[in-house]
Write an enzyme that holds these catalytic residues in place. Structure first.
Site, PDB file in Angstrom:
ATOM      1  N   GLY A 153       0.797  -1.223   0.000  1.00  0.00           N
ATOM      2  CA  GLY A 153       0.000   0.000   0.000  1.00  0.00           C
ATOM      3  C   GLY A 153       0.827   1.269   0.000  1.00  0.00           C
ATOM      4  O   GLY A 153       2.027   1.263   0.308  1.00  0.00           O
ATOM      5  N   ASN A 154       0.187   2.343  -0.422  1.00  0.00           N
ATOM      6  CA  ASN A 154       0.859   3.647  -0.433  1.00  0.00           C
ATOM      7  C   ASN A 154      -0.159   4.756  -0.596  1.00  0.00           C
ATOM      8  O   ASN A 154      -1.204   4.570  -1.209  1.00  0.00           O
ATOM      9  CB  ASN A 154       1.903   3.723  -1.564  1.00  0.00           C
ATOM     10  CG  ASN A 154       1.424   3.100  -2.848  1.00  0.00           C
ATOM     11  OD1 ASN A 154       0.582   3.664  -3.533  1.00  0.00           O
ATOM     12  ND2 ASN A 154       1.928   1.915  -3.178  1.00  0.00           N
ATOM     13  N   SER A 214       9.680   3.194  -1.128  1.00  0.00           N
ATOM     14  CA  SER A 214       9.448   1.798  -1.498  1.00  0.00           C
ATOM     15  C   SER A 214       9.979   0.842  -0.429  1.00  0.00           C
ATOM     16  O   SER A 214      11.112   0.992   0.045  1.00  0.00           O
ATOM     17  CB  SER A 214      10.161   1.532  -2.824  1.00  0.00           C
ATOM     18  OG  SER A 214       9.929   0.218  -3.242  1.00  0.00           O
ATOM     19  N   GLY A 215       9.145  -0.138  -0.052  1.00  0.00           N
ATOM     20  CA  GLY A 215       9.617  -1.249   0.786  1.00  0.00           C
ATOM     21  C   GLY A 215       9.997  -0.910   2.211  1.00  0.00           C
ATOM     22  O   GLY A 215      10.678  -1.701   2.862  1.00  0.00           O
ATOM     23  N   SER A 241       7.839   4.803  -3.777  1.00  0.00           N
ATOM     24  CA  SER A 241       7.001   3.615  -3.973  1.00  0.00           C
ATOM     25  C   SER A 241       7.075   3.116  -5.415  1.00  0.00           C
ATOM     26  O   SER A 241       7.136   3.911  -6.358  1.00  0.00           O
ATOM     27  CB  SER A 241       5.554   3.988  -3.640  1.00  0.00           C
ATOM     28  OG  SER A 241       4.674   3.079  -4.239  1.00  0.00           O
ATOM     29  N   SER A 242       7.016   1.795  -5.593  1.00  0.00           N
ATOM     30  CA  SER A 242       7.063   1.244  -6.950  1.00  0.00           C
ATOM     31  C   SER A 242       5.835   1.656  -7.766  1.00  0.00           C
ATOM     32  O   SER A 242       5.840   1.585  -8.987  1.00  0.00           O
ATOM     33  CB  SER A 242       7.192  -0.279  -6.896  1.00  0.00           C
ATOM     34  OG  SER A 242       6.182  -0.813  -6.083  1.00  0.00           O
ATOM     35  N   ASP A 243       4.772   2.097  -7.097  1.00  0.00           N
ATOM     36  CA  ASP A 243       3.561   2.527  -7.805  1.00  0.00           C
ATOM     37  C   ASP A 243       3.563   4.020  -8.140  1.00  0.00           C
ATOM     38  O   ASP A 243       2.536   4.568  -8.565  1.00  0.00           O
ATOM     39  CB  ASP A 243       2.317   2.210  -6.960  1.00  0.00           C
ATOM     40  CG  ASP A 243       2.134   0.711  -6.774  1.00  0.00           C
ATOM     41  OD1 ASP A 243       2.094   0.009  -7.789  1.00  0.00           O
ATOM     42  OD2 ASP A 243       2.055   0.256  -5.617  1.00  0.00           O
ATOM     43  N   HIS A 283      -3.405   3.482  -2.725  1.00  0.00           N
ATOM     44  CA  HIS A 283      -3.449   2.135  -3.295  1.00  0.00           C
ATOM     45  C   HIS A 283      -3.253   1.148  -2.159  1.00  0.00           C
ATOM     46  O   HIS A 283      -2.325   1.300  -1.366  1.00  0.00           O
ATOM     47  CB  HIS A 283      -2.331   1.982  -4.333  1.00  0.00           C
ATOM     48  CG  HIS A 283      -2.220   0.596  -4.879  1.00  0.00           C
ATOM     49  ND1 HIS A 283      -3.308  -0.101  -5.362  1.00  0.00           N
ATOM     50  CD2 HIS A 283      -1.156  -0.241  -5.018  1.00  0.00           C
ATOM     51  CE1 HIS A 283      -2.917  -1.289  -5.785  1.00  0.00           C
ATOM     52  NE2 HIS A 283      -1.615  -1.406  -5.577  1.00  0.00           N
ATOM     53  N   HIS A 323      -3.969  -3.299  -0.999  1.00  0.00           N
ATOM     54  CA  HIS A 323      -4.430  -4.633  -1.401  1.00  0.00           C
ATOM     55  C   HIS A 323      -5.380  -5.128  -0.321  1.00  0.00           C
ATOM     56  O   HIS A 323      -5.306  -6.272   0.104  1.00  0.00           O
ATOM     57  CB  HIS A 323      -3.249  -5.590  -1.581  1.00  0.00           C
ATOM     58  CG  HIS A 323      -2.428  -5.305  -2.803  1.00  0.00           C
ATOM     59  ND1 HIS A 323      -1.559  -6.204  -3.351  1.00  0.00           N
ATOM     60  CD2 HIS A 323      -2.352  -4.207  -3.602  1.00  0.00           C
ATOM     61  CE1 HIS A 323      -0.963  -5.676  -4.426  1.00  0.00           C
ATOM     62  NE2 HIS A 323      -1.430  -4.455  -4.591  1.00  0.00           N
ATOM     63  N   ASP A 333     -24.595   6.001  -0.299  1.00  0.00           N
ATOM     64  CA  ASP A 333     -24.181   7.237   0.381  1.00  0.00           C
ATOM     65  C   ASP A 333     -22.914   7.815  -0.260  1.00  0.00           C
ATOM     66  O   ASP A 333     -22.633   9.004  -0.134  1.00  0.00           O
ATOM     67  CB  ASP A 333     -23.886   6.965   1.865  1.00  0.00           C
ATOM     68  CG  ASP A 333     -25.157   6.857   2.701  1.00  0.00           C
ATOM     69  OD1 ASP A 333     -26.204   7.379   2.266  1.00  0.00           O
ATOM     70  OD2 ASP A 333     -25.099   6.254   3.782  1.00  0.00           O
ATOM     71  N   HIS A 377      -5.676  -7.097  -9.936  1.00  0.00           N
ATOM     72  CA  HIS A 377      -4.722  -6.424  -9.073  1.00  0.00           C
ATOM     73  C   HIS A 377      -5.416  -6.006  -7.764  1.00  0.00           C
ATOM     74  O   HIS A 377      -5.590  -6.850  -6.889  1.00  0.00           O
ATOM     75  CB  HIS A 377      -4.093  -5.256  -9.852  1.00  0.00           C
ATOM     76  CG  HIS A 377      -3.000  -4.557  -9.131  1.00  0.00           C
ATOM     77  ND1 HIS A 377      -2.263  -3.538  -9.692  1.00  0.00           N
ATOM     78  CD2 HIS A 377      -2.523  -4.691  -7.870  1.00  0.00           C
ATOM     79  CE1 HIS A 377      -1.376  -3.109  -8.818  1.00  0.00           C
ATOM     80  NE2 HIS A 377      -1.517  -3.789  -7.714  1.00  0.00           N
ATOM     81  N   TYR A 411     -27.299  15.834   5.507  1.00  0.00           N
ATOM     82  CA  TYR A 411     -26.625  14.934   6.441  1.00  0.00           C
ATOM     83  C   TYR A 411     -25.516  15.676   7.196  1.00  0.00           C
ATOM     84  O   TYR A 411     -24.789  16.447   6.595  1.00  0.00           O
ATOM     85  CB  TYR A 411     -26.026  13.751   5.657  1.00  0.00           C
ATOM     86  CG  TYR A 411     -25.254  12.780   6.502  1.00  0.00           C
ATOM     87  CD1 TYR A 411     -25.880  11.693   7.110  1.00  0.00           C
ATOM     88  CD2 TYR A 411     -23.890  12.949   6.698  1.00  0.00           C
ATOM     89  CE1 TYR A 411     -25.177  10.804   7.886  1.00  0.00           C
ATOM     90  CE2 TYR A 411     -23.179  12.062   7.484  1.00  0.00           C
ATOM     91  CZ  TYR A 411     -23.823  10.991   8.074  1.00  0.00           C
ATOM     92  OH  TYR A 411     -23.111  10.128   8.842  1.00  0.00           O
TER      93      TYR A 411
END
Ligand SMILES: [Zn+2]
Length: 233
Positions: free
Chosen positions: A29-30, A46-47, A75-77, A96, A98, A121, A172, A230
């Protein structure tokens, strides 16, 4: 003192929300936080495990994916984030993960059907799932192409990134975004909850009915738009 301190701090805080909300394991995640005026964003290195992160470890990158400041690799993303910031001018945060249930839907290559008012909502449509990427895209600049896969899917479905702030990338996992990094993290947590609820709904009743249009409209408009009522405005 870096001129990017504010987005490093924002990105750090938003990244630390992911393990706190149970949305990530290990280094998965990132989150990134953009400053439009400066034309850059801060992103997780990254990592690096979440417990070892600090604001000064965030990496500053421009909207072409070039590292501007920072001693660690981003990050790799990162290129996926850069593509989305470059083309979607009103977003300032991207996430991002998982997260388990949203990823399970992505792996099933299915949009998440709108079954209830929790979903309505936040979104008046199914959560879109982009098709798996082509072999050419995968062999090419994979993370860069992932950004285009996300944009092309929304465009093909006639959806706007300002209205739909979450999506699955087939095979993914989910990506979410928002006007702020906090909103993008919020959207990630909401998406995981919707994914979990929809999964359970189908377990209980495999042909469960989709939410009626009248309820979709009612619930969305309670929270959004000129007649929303709301919360404490
Ligand atoms: Zn991923």
């Amino acid at each position: 003192m870096s001129r990017y301190e504010h987005i490093k701090e924002e990105a750090y805080k938003a990244n630390m929300q992911l393990p706190a909300l149970g949305l990530v394991l290990f280094t998965f995640g990132n989150v990134s936080a953009a400053d439009r005026g400066l034309g850059v964003f801060a992103i997780k290195p990254s990592g690096v495990p979440y417990e070892d992160l600090s604001p000064d470890k965030m990496v500053i990158v421009d909207f072409d994916g070039k590292t501007i400041e920072g001693g660690l690799r981003p990050s790799s993303d990162t290129l996926t984030h850069a593509v989305l910031y470059k083309h979607w001018e009103k977003i300032n945060g991207i996430v991002h993960t998982h997260s388990t249930y949203a990823t399970a839907w992505a792996q099933s290559l299915r949009d998440i059907p709108i079954y209830g008012t929790t979903h309505a909502d936040h979104l008046t449509s199914d959560v879109p799932c982009a098709a798996p990427m082509s072999d050419e895209m995968i062999k090419g600049d994979y993370e860069y192409e992932t950004g285009f896969q996300i944009m092309n899917c929304l465009q093909a479905k006639g959806m706007s990134y300002e209205e739909v702030e979450m999506m699955l990338v087939g095979n993914h996992a989910p990506f979410t975004w928002g006007k702020t990094p906090e909103k993008a993290v919020y959207n990630s947590a909401v998406l995981e909850t919707i994914a979990h609820m929809s999964y359970l709904t189908e377990q209980i009743k495999h042909d469960a009915p989709r939410l009626k249009d009248a309820l979709i409209k009612k619930h969305f408009e309670r929270k959004h738009g000129p007649d929303s009522y709301y919360g404490q405005a």
